[in-house]
Design a protein around this motif. Structure first.
Motif, mmCIF file in Angstrom:
data_model
loop_
_atom_site.group_PDB
_atom_site.id
_atom_site.type_symbol
_atom_site.label_atom_id
_atom_site.label_comp_id
_atom_site.label_asym_id
_atom_site.label_seq_id
_atom_site.Cartn_x
_atom_site.Cartn_y
_atom_site.Cartn_z
ATOM 1 N N ALA A 84 0.832 -1.208 0.000
ATOM 2 C CA ALA A 84 0.000 0.000 0.000
ATOM 3 C C ALA A 84 0.865 1.256 0.000
ATOM 4 O O ALA A 84 2.015 1.243 0.420
ATOM 5 C CB ALA A 84 -0.912 0.004 1.225
ATOM 6 N N SER A 85 0.257 2.335 -0.493
ATOM 7 C CA SER A 85 0.926 3.641 -0.504
ATOM 8 C C SER A 85 -0.071 4.698 -0.058
ATOM 9 O O SER A 85 -1.279 4.546 -0.212
ATOM 10 C CB SER A 85 1.434 3.947 -1.911
ATOM 11 N N SER A 86 0.451 5.809 0.453
ATOM 12 C CA SER A 86 -0.423 6.890 0.902
ATOM 13 C C SER A 86 -0.805 7.837 -0.229
ATOM 14 O O SER A 86 -1.704 8.652 -0.073
ATOM 15 C CB SER A 86 0.250 7.672 2.034
ATOM 16 N N THR A 87 -0.119 7.713 -1.379
ATOM 17 C CA THR A 87 -0.431 8.573 -2.525
ATOM 18 C C THR A 87 -0.512 7.732 -3.798
ATOM 19 O O THR A 87 0.149 6.686 -3.906
ATOM 20 C CB THR A 87 0.660 9.640 -2.743
ATOM 21 N N PRO A 88 -1.276 8.179 -4.794
ATOM 22 C CA PRO A 88 -1.325 7.444 -6.067
ATOM 23 C C PRO A 88 0.047 7.408 -6.751
ATOM 24 O O PRO A 88 0.406 6.419 -7.388
ATOM 25 C CB PRO A 88 -2.330 8.225 -6.913
ATOM 26 N N GLU A 89 0.812 8.478 -6.609
ATOM 27 C CA GLU A 89 2.126 8.556 -7.245
ATOM 28 C C GLU A 89 3.119 7.572 -6.617
ATOM 29 O O GLU A 89 4.047 7.107 -7.267
ATOM 30 C CB GLU A 89 2.704 9.975 -7.150
ATOM 31 N N GLY A 90 2.939 7.274 -5.336
ATOM 32 C CA GLY A 90 3.849 6.394 -4.628
ATOM 33 C C GLY A 90 3.529 4.917 -4.781
ATOM 34 O O GLY A 90 4.321 4.067 -4.392
ATOM 35 N N ALA A 91 2.371 4.600 -5.338
ATOM 36 C CA ALA A 91 1.974 3.201 -5.496
ATOM 37 C C ALA A 91 2.843 2.503 -6.545
ATOM 38 O O ALA A 91 3.225 3.106 -7.549
ATOM 39 C CB ALA A 91 0.505 3.114 -5.900
ATOM 40 N N ALA B 174 -9.816 2.550 3.432
ATOM 41 C CA ALA B 174 -9.340 1.883 4.647
ATOM 42 C C ALA B 174 -8.928 2.958 5.648
ATOM 43 O O ALA B 174 -7.742 3.221 5.855
ATOM 44 C CB ALA B 174 -8.170 0.962 4.324
ATOM 45 N N PRO B 175 -9.908 3.618 6.260
ATOM 46 C CA PRO B 175 -9.590 4.763 7.131
ATOM 47 C C PRO B 175 -8.722 4.411 8.337
ATOM 48 O O PRO B 175 -8.044 5.287 8.878
ATOM 49 C CB PRO B 175 -10.969 5.256 7.583
ATOM 50 N N ASN B 176 -8.681 3.156 8.749
ATOM 51 C CA ASN B 176 -7.856 2.767 9.905
ATOM 52 C C ASN B 176 -6.442 2.344 9.520
ATOM 53 O O ASN B 176 -5.631 2.045 10.387
ATOM 54 C CB ASN B 176 -8.537 1.630 10.680
ATOM 55 N N HIS B 177 -6.147 2.314 8.233
ATOM 56 C CA HIS B 177 -4.807 1.929 7.770
ATOM 57 C C HIS B 177 -3.836 3.060 8.096
ATOM 58 O O HIS B 177 -4.150 4.238 7.918
ATOM 59 C CB HIS B 177 -4.844 1.659 6.258
ATOM 60 N N PRO B 178 -2.631 2.736 8.561
ATOM 61 C CA PRO B 178 -1.675 3.797 8.922
ATOM 62 C C PRO B 178 -1.251 4.674 7.740
ATOM 63 O O PRO B 178 -0.831 5.814 7.946
ATOM 64 C CB PRO B 178 -0.478 3.043 9.492
ATOM 65 N N LEU B 179 -1.390 4.185 6.504
ATOM 66 C CA LEU B 179 -1.014 4.985 5.337
ATOM 67 C C LEU B 179 -2.197 5.699 4.686
ATOM 68 O O LEU B 179 -2.035 6.322 3.637
ATOM 69 C CB LEU B 179 -0.332 4.094 4.294
ATOM 70 N N ALA B 180 -3.360 5.628 5.306
ATOM 71 C CA ALA B 180 -4.554 6.254 4.710
ATOM 72 C C ALA B 180 -4.380 7.766 4.615
ATOM 73 O O ALA B 180 -3.805 8.401 5.500
ATOM 74 C CB ALA B 180 -5.780 5.918 5.537
ATOM 75 N N ASP B 181 -4.865 8.328 3.492
ATOM 76 C CA ASP B 181 -4.807 9.787 3.329
ATOM 77 C C ASP B 181 -5.944 10.443 4.097
ATOM 78 O O ASP B 181 -6.674 9.782 4.841
ATOM 79 C CB ASP B 181 -4.805 10.168 1.833
ATOM 80 N N GLU B 182 -6.120 11.756 3.916
ATOM 81 C CA GLU B 182 -7.140 12.509 4.668
ATOM 82 C C GLU B 182 -8.550 11.993 4.426
ATOM 83 O O GLU B 182 -9.422 12.074 5.293
ATOM 84 C CB GLU B 182 -7.109 14.002 4.297
ATOM 85 N N GLN B 183 -8.807 11.433 3.226
ATOM 86 C CA GLN B 183 -10.135 10.907 2.902
ATOM 87 C C GLN B 183 -10.298 9.438 3.324
ATOM 88 O O GLN B 183 -11.362 8.862 3.144
ATOM 89 C CB GLN B 183 -10.413 11.010 1.389
ATOM 90 N N GLY B 184 -9.232 8.825 3.843
ATOM 91 C CA GLY B 184 -9.302 7.441 4.310
ATOM 92 C C GLY B 184 -8.919 6.410 3.256
ATOM 93 O O GLY B 184 -9.181 5.227 3.433
ATOM 94 N N TYR B 185 -8.291 6.835 2.179
ATOM 95 C CA TYR B 185 -7.917 5.906 1.110
ATOM 96 C C TYR B 185 -6.435 5.542 1.164
ATOM 97 O O TYR B 185 -5.591 6.369 1.497
ATOM 98 C CB TYR B 185 -8.212 6.518 -0.259
#
Length: 139
Positions: free
Chosen positions: A35-42, A83-94
């Motif tokens: 998983a990644s916190s940003t689309p660019e980092g995936a 996945a709002p509980n994931h440690p890498l989730a962004d502000e919207q929970g993705y």
């Protein structure tokens, strides 16, 4: 007889190319759930591109070696998973998952393995033909 030796060049280069394909597939599968916190980092799936090498103009490409022209990165967007509980989730929970299909990669791995095996068999058959030709010359 010299055409038999060209088969070793073709099969050897195909073995090398399929090895790159297997390594690329393994990399894709290893990163399929990262998983990644940003689309660019995936992670983006990678795929090798093959090409034949023509030695001379007008040569029949059925005896031309193959090489890896490059490894391309997929331009398909990553999967956004809520996945709002994931440690890498962004502000919207993705979180953003790689654009890798494990099923497609498994099929690709099987195909590459079979191609590799077929090229080994071609080399073994060619070797046997050359040995039998030499045996005929000894008689």
């Amino acid at each position: 007889m010299s055409n038999l030796f060209k088969i070793f060049d073709v099969s050897g280069s195909a073995l090398s190319a399929q090895s790159v394909r297997l390594n690329t597939t393994a990399s894709n599968m290893a990163n399929a759930q990262v998983a990644s916190s940003t689309p660019e980092g995936a992670y983006r799936a990678k795929h090798p591109v093959f090409a034949t090498v023509l030695h001379a103009a007008g040569q029949n490409n059925s005896t031309s070696p193959v090489h890896v022209a490059g490894v391309l990165e997929s331009q398909a967007p990553p999967r956004a998973e809520y996945a709002p509980n994931h440690p890498l989730a962004d502000e919207q929970g993705y979180v953003y998952m790689p654009n890798v299909s494990v099923v497609e990669e498994m099929a690709n791995m099987i195909s590459a393995s079979r191609s590799y095996q077929n090229n080994v068999e071609v080399m073994n058959t060619t070797k046997q033909l050359l040995l039998r030709t030499l045996q005929l010359g000894q008689q």
